[in-house]
Design a protein around this motif. Sequence first.
Motif, short mmCIF file in Angstrom:
data_model
loop_
_atom_site.label_atom_id
_atom_site.label_comp_id
_atom_site.label_asym_id
_atom_site.label_seq_id
_atom_site.Cartn_x
_atom_site.Cartn_y
_atom_site.Cartn_z
N THR A 16 0.85 -1.19 0.00
CA THR A 16 0.00 0.00 0.00
C THR A 16 0.89 1.25 0.00
OG1 THR A 16 -0.14 0.16 2.41
CG2 THR A 16 -1.87 -1.12 1.29
N PHE A 17 0.42 2.25 -0.71
CA PHE A 17 1.13 3.52 -0.73
C PHE A 17 1.24 4.06 0.70
CE2 PHE A 17 1.13 8.18 -0.95
CZ PHE A 17 2.34 8.36 -1.62
N ALA A 18 0.18 3.89 1.48
CA ALA A 18 0.15 4.39 2.86
C ALA A 18 1.26 3.77 3.72
CB ALA A 18 -1.22 4.11 3.49
N SER A 19 1.65 2.53 3.42
CA SER A 19 2.69 1.87 4.22
C SER A 19 4.09 2.36 3.84
CB SER A 19 2.61 0.35 4.07
OG SER A 19 3.01 -0.05 2.76
N VAL A 20 4.26 2.86 2.63
CA VAL A 20 5.57 3.29 2.15
C VAL A 20 5.78 4.79 2.34
CG1 VAL A 20 7.09 3.38 0.12
CG2 VAL A 20 5.64 1.38 0.50
N TYR A 21 4.70 5.55 2.22
CA TYR A 21 4.76 7.02 2.31
C TYR A 21 5.53 7.54 3.54
CZ TYR A 21 3.19 11.86 2.73
OH TYR A 21 3.15 13.22 2.88
N PRO A 22 5.25 7.00 4.76
CA PRO A 22 5.99 7.50 5.93
C PRO A 22 7.52 7.32 5.80
CG PRO A 22 4.16 6.12 6.63
CD PRO A 22 4.26 6.01 5.13
N HIS A 23 7.94 6.28 5.09
CA HIS A 23 9.37 6.05 4.87
C HIS A 23 9.95 7.12 3.93
CE1 HIS A 23 9.22 2.26 7.01
NE2 HIS A 23 8.15 1.95 6.30
N GLU A 54 -3.54 12.61 0.57
CA GLU A 54 -4.14 12.31 1.87
C GLU A 54 -5.33 11.36 1.71
OE1 GLU A 54 -4.94 15.98 3.97
OE2 GLU A 54 -2.83 16.59 3.78
N GLU A 55 -6.16 11.60 0.69
CA GLU A 55 -7.31 10.73 0.42
C GLU A 55 -6.85 9.30 0.08
OE1 GLU A 55 -9.65 12.51 -2.72
OE2 GLU A 55 -9.82 14.39 -1.63
N LEU A 56 -5.81 9.20 -0.75
CA LEU A 56 -5.31 7.89 -1.17
C LEU A 56 -4.68 7.13 -0.01
CD1 LEU A 56 -3.73 8.96 -4.59
CD2 LEU A 56 -5.90 7.76 -4.24
N ILE A 57 -4.01 7.87 0.88
CA ILE A 57 -3.42 7.25 2.08
C ILE A 57 -4.55 6.74 2.98
CG2 ILE A 57 -2.16 7.77 4.22
CD1 ILE A 57 -0.39 9.67 2.41
N GLU A 58 -5.56 7.58 3.16
CA GLU A 58 -6.73 7.22 3.97
C GLU A 58 -7.40 5.96 3.42
OE1 GLU A 58 -8.92 8.05 7.32
OE2 GLU A 58 -7.26 9.27 6.59
N GLU A 59 -7.46 5.88 2.11
CA GLU A 59 -8.11 4.76 1.42
C GLU A 59 -7.28 3.48 1.46
OE1 GLU A 59 -9.95 4.23 -2.99
OE2 GLU A 59 -9.45 6.29 -2.46
N LYS A 60 -5.98 3.63 1.83
CA LYS A 60 -5.06 2.50 1.90
C LYS A 60 -4.98 1.70 0.60
CE LYS A 60 -5.13 1.72 6.94
NZ LYS A 60 -5.29 3.12 7.24
N ILE A 61 -4.85 2.43 -0.51
CA ILE A 61 -4.80 1.76 -1.81
C ILE A 61 -3.42 1.14 -2.06
CG2 ILE A 61 -6.57 3.23 -2.86
CD1 ILE A 61 -4.26 4.69 -4.32
N SER A 62 -3.42 0.13 -2.90
CA SER A 62 -2.18 -0.54 -3.28
C SER A 62 -1.44 0.34 -4.29
CB SER A 62 -2.50 -1.89 -3.93
OG SER A 62 -3.17 -1.67 -5.17
#
Length: 122
Positions: A16-23, A54-62
């Motif tokens: 997920t983009f959300a899992s990589v973004y913080p890195h 922010e929306e895409l992170i919230e959505e937890k998309i791959s």
Amino acid sequence: MPNTTPAHDEKIAVLTFASVYPHYVTKVVKKGRTLTELHEVIEWLTGFNEQKLEELIEEKISFKTFFERAKLNPNAPLIKGMICGYRIEDIETPLTQQVRYLDKLVDELAKGRKMDKILRTS
């Protein structure tokens, strides 16, 4: 250097983009760059502004969905070089190549490269 494997490509697709973004954030901020600069680089590549991110992170998309929705910058193929042991221009799987484009831009930002060099223009 061998090309990516189907297993490698699948692993990237389901991340997920959300899992990589913080890195990405940690990497650039630790090196003295700003969140604004990171967002500028991501928007240049994908067309996603900060609110959309922010929306895409919230959505937890791959990453697969992330890049399906992106409007990839026409100059993205100008991103070349090595990342994670792969030569970007030789990666045959489009999604894996797109994710590596993003990794490379974040890397260049963290290494202090000038924005006008990172945001390639033809």
